[in-house]
Design a protein around this motif. Structure first.
Motif, PDB file in Angstrom:
ATOM      1  N   UNK A 108      -1.282 -12.019  13.189  1.00 55.57           N
ATOM      2  CA  UNK A 108      -1.167 -12.174  11.880  1.00 55.57           C
ATOM      3  C   UNK A 108      -2.148 -13.759  11.485  1.00 55.57           C
ATOM      4  N   UNK A 109      -1.144 -14.914  12.315  1.00 54.92           N
ATOM      5  CA  UNK A 109      -1.860 -16.592  11.683  1.00 54.92           C
ATOM      6  C   UNK A 109      -2.940 -16.076  12.350  1.00 54.92           C
ATOM      7  N   UNK A 143       1.387  -6.556   4.988  1.00 52.19           N
ATOM      8  CA  UNK A 143       2.007  -5.191   4.616  1.00 52.19           C
ATOM      9  C   UNK A 143       1.260  -4.536   5.914  1.00 52.19           C
ATOM     10  N   UNK A 144       1.537  -3.856   6.596  1.00 52.36           N
ATOM     11  CA  UNK A 144       1.064  -3.523   7.720  1.00 52.36           C
ATOM     12  C   UNK A 144      -0.906  -2.665   7.266  1.00 52.36           C
ATOM     13  N   UNK A 145      -0.857  -2.028   6.224  1.00 53.57           N
ATOM     14  CA  UNK A 145      -2.449  -1.530   5.731  1.00 53.57           C
ATOM     15  C   UNK A 145      -3.077  -3.268   5.158  1.00 53.57           C
ATOM     16  N   UNK A 204      -8.120  -6.528   7.227  1.00 49.81           N
ATOM     17  CA  UNK A 204      -8.104  -7.433   7.859  1.00 49.81           C
ATOM     18  C   UNK A 204      -8.972  -7.309   8.391  1.00 49.81           C
ATOM     19  N   UNK A 205      -8.356  -6.767   9.763  1.00 48.37           N
ATOM     20  CA  UNK A 205      -8.625  -6.810  10.877  1.00 48.37           C
ATOM     21  C   UNK A 205     -10.043  -5.184  10.324  1.00 48.37           C
ATOM     22  N   UNK A 265      -5.972   3.001   1.561  1.00 48.66           N
ATOM     23  CA  UNK A 265      -5.083   3.083   1.500  1.00 48.66           C
ATOM     24  C   UNK A 265      -3.927   1.396   1.129  1.00 48.66           C
ATOM     25  N   UNK A 266      -4.492   0.395   1.819  1.00 47.87           N
ATOM     26  CA  UNK A 266      -3.831  -0.890   1.310  1.00 47.87           C
ATOM     27  C   UNK A 266      -3.811  -1.093  -0.437  1.00 47.87           C
ATOM     28  N   UNK A 267      -4.877  -0.622  -0.930  1.00 49.29           N
ATOM     29  CA  UNK A 267      -4.702  -0.400  -2.478  1.00 49.29           C
ATOM     30  C   UNK A 267      -3.960   0.111  -3.045  1.00 49.29           C
ATOM     31  N   UNK A 268      -3.444   1.777  -2.622  1.00 53.58           N
ATOM     32  CA  UNK A 268      -2.226   2.094  -2.691  1.00 53.58           C
ATOM     33  C   UNK A 268      -0.945   1.574  -2.267  1.00 53.58           C
TER      34      UNK A 268
END
Ligand code: ARG
Length: 586
Positions: free
Chosen positions: A92-93, A500-502, A507-508, A542-545
């Motif tokens: 993540x970092x 969060x996972x989303x 990001x990826x 999905x992120x925004x939801x």
């Protein structure tokens, strides 16, 4: 900035040397994104391919590699799975750091290539003296997109339209102009190609029906080829009129300027082609024609097939001109890569001329000649798209119809929403959406397949379509705008926090733009970029939801706004590389 996959590759190369010695320095680690996120983000498949040369079990090789692999700054500890896959999960970092870096980069992390090449893209290359028709849709759209992408990744790109501006059709047209419209030969003022295309049809009818006319047309061709002044003048008028009317269509489509360098340009070099092929011993006389016999091509009796370079009457054809163009593009233009986005029906033509070009020594190992074939545009009945009369649909008509459909959709929507908009707004949105829809529908298909041209499908607001993508941009951009944050100022300090996972998934994906563009630069399949952008907007949704943005606490709020901003900027850049401009409102 180095792409993640390039970084990982270097680390693997180091591990390969550390584990197995210098002989393995240039071994490809066979890194690919994992098929399933539960295995991590990337996997290296190299252990399997080393089993034979190393005489060891792949699993043991994988373990040994893992032992030497230093990726602790990028990944969680790697794991070995199955027969010997090495699975990698990005930290993540690391992702936060990468996002932070691209936030401040107008190129969104896409580095310019280290070995820029001189590239020629040969498109849209219509045969002039005829209106552009549906057959010219794909070369224009695909060629423009390929050229934009190659230029963006840092190559030196020349766009050359190899227009068919020579030969028999001109004889017919000139003869017809002389006989029926002599005024057209002295003034170009009131003539547009609409007229010329009518002329063309009339000329053709006459050519088919009238032997004396056929003779006059043939004579005109001879005069043209002999460089007879008055005939050349008539020919030039036709060419200029065509260019002007093509330019209008390119402008409407938003095709970046191309240099017109037609078949006639290569006339002075045709005799040299013959002389050189002859000197190399490649030329054979067959029934009076000068030919090169092709390797790997036979006629129906099993005899070698000739490629005619000079006809028995001394004339030259399409293939000969293309040979001269190959020679010129290598020797004078100094091109290192030449790309021909041309229909798949010309595959044999390109295989043949490239073969002769190679045997003549014009095409060497340092130059890549590549035919990027594409399929047909089909009507909803699955047949080649045609007018009711069976003619090819003029491109102008097709594009205006797309705009009209987009306008109708828009007006319906405005009425339903009770919105009032100016005429200028409506006209602009209809044009951007209509043309964008035609382009996106084309580019989002695998280039090599045929596709069905359907206004309803390409203008749908849901699915992998231009309107969907344009909306996604408007929405995403609206969110970051609502946050009233000046991203340019914030870029350097904004802290990215992925919880969060989303967020991680988004990001990826954002970080894969460079890989996608590099891949499209290689295989010239723009549908990969469309698919990437489509998935981006889905991952964003999905992120925004899942994650509040404006309502979130700091530092999450700013971090999420940056994710919105990066998504909007990626969509904008991606669509611009497809040749699709954006709307701030629609
Ligand atoms: N004028 C040709 C046609 O309309 C396409 C030319 C493609 N380019 C080339 N160098 N052959 O079919």
């Amino acid at each position: 900035m180095n792409s993640t996959i390039a970084d990982l590759k270097t680390r693997f190369e180091q591990a390969l040397v550390a584990a197995f010695g210098e002989d393995y320095a240039n071994t490809d680690p066979l890194l690919v994104p994992t098929s399933n996120p539960k295995f991590g983000d990337y996997q290296a498949n190299v252990a399997m391919s080393l089993a034979k040369p190393l005489g060891k079990a792949p699993r043991a090789i994988a373990e040994q590699l893992r032992h030497h692999l230093d990726v602790s700054d990028l990944c969680e500890p790697p794991t070995v799975a199955g027969p010997g896959f090495i699975n990698l999960t990005l930290k993540t970092a690391y992702l936060e750091g990468q996002l932070h870096a691209i936030q401040a980069d107008p190129r969104l992390g896409v580095a310019s290539v280290k070995d820029p090449k001189r590239v020629i893209v040969d498109y849209p290359s219509p045969n002039i003296a005829k209106e552009m028709h549906v057959g010219h849709l794909r070369p224009a759209i695909i060629g423009d997109c390929i050229a934009r992408i190659l230029e963006f990744v840092g190559h030196d790109v020349q766009r050359i339209s190899h227009v068919g501006d020579w030969g028999t059709p001109f004889g017919m047209l000139i003869a017809h102009l002389r006989a029926s419209y002599p005024k057209a030969l002295t003034s170009t003022a009131n003539l547009d190609l609409g007229d010329l295309s009518t002329f063309y049809r009339q000329a053709k009818q006459r050519f088919n029906a009238d032997e004396t006319f056929r003779e006059a047309a043939r004579l005109s061709v001879v005069q043209l080829q002999a460089g007879e002044q008055e005939t050349l003048h008539a020919w030039k008028i036709v060419c200029e009129l065509s260019s002007r009317s093509y330019q209008k269509i390119y402008d409407l489509m938003g095709i970046l300027p191309v240099m017109e360098r037609g078949e006639s340009f290569y006339n002075p070099f045709l005799p040299d082609v013959v002389v050189e092929l002859d000197a190399l011993g490649l030329l054979v006389e067959d029934n009076g024609a000068k030919c090169v016999f092709l390797e790997g091509f036979t006629n129906k009796d099993g005899n070698p097939l000739p490629l005619i370079v000079q006809k028995s009457d001394g004339g030259y054809n399409y293939a000969a001109t293309d040979l001269a163009a190959i020679r010129y593009r290598v020797q004078v233009d100094r091109a290192q890569r030449v790309i021909y986005p041309v229909g798949a029906e010309q595959t044999n033509h390109f295989v043949q001329i490239f073969q002769v070009g190679r045997r003549a020594g014009w095409i060497t190992d340092n130059v890549e000649f590549f035919h990027a074939p594409f399929g047909f545009v089909l009507g909803e009945n699955g047949q080649k798209l045609k007018t009711r009369e069976g003619d090819a649909i003029p491109l102008k008509e097709l594009l205006h119809e797309a705009i009209a459909h987009a306008r109708q959709d828009l007006e319906t929507r405005l009425a339903a929403e009770g919105r009032q908009e100016t005429d200028a707004f409506i006209a602009n949105v209809a044009q951007v959406v209509g043309i964008g829809a035609v382009k996106y529908a084309d580019l989002s298909q695998n280039r090599t397949s045929n596709y069905i041209f359907s206004y309803d499908k390409m203008l749908a607001l849901q699915g992998n379509t231009a309107p969907y993508m344009l909306y996604a941009y408007v929405r995403v951009q609206g969110i970051s705008r609502k946050g009233q944050i000046d991203f340019e100022k914030l870029g350097a300090n904004a802290k990215i926090v992925l919880q969060e996972e989303t967020e991680l998934v988004l990001a990826k994906h954002l970080l894969q733009l460079e890989d996608v563009l590099n891949q499209v630069s290689q295989d010239l399949l723009p549908n990969r970029l469309c698919q990437y952008l489509f998935e981006l907007s889905q991952k964003f949704n999905q992120f925004y939801d899942r994650c509040p943005v404006l309502q979130a606490e700091e530092p999450l709020r700013t971090s999420r706004l940056v994710l919105c901003d990066l998504t909007a900027r990626t969509l904008k850049l991606g669509l611009s590389l497809l040749g699709i401009p954006l709307l701030e409102r629609m």
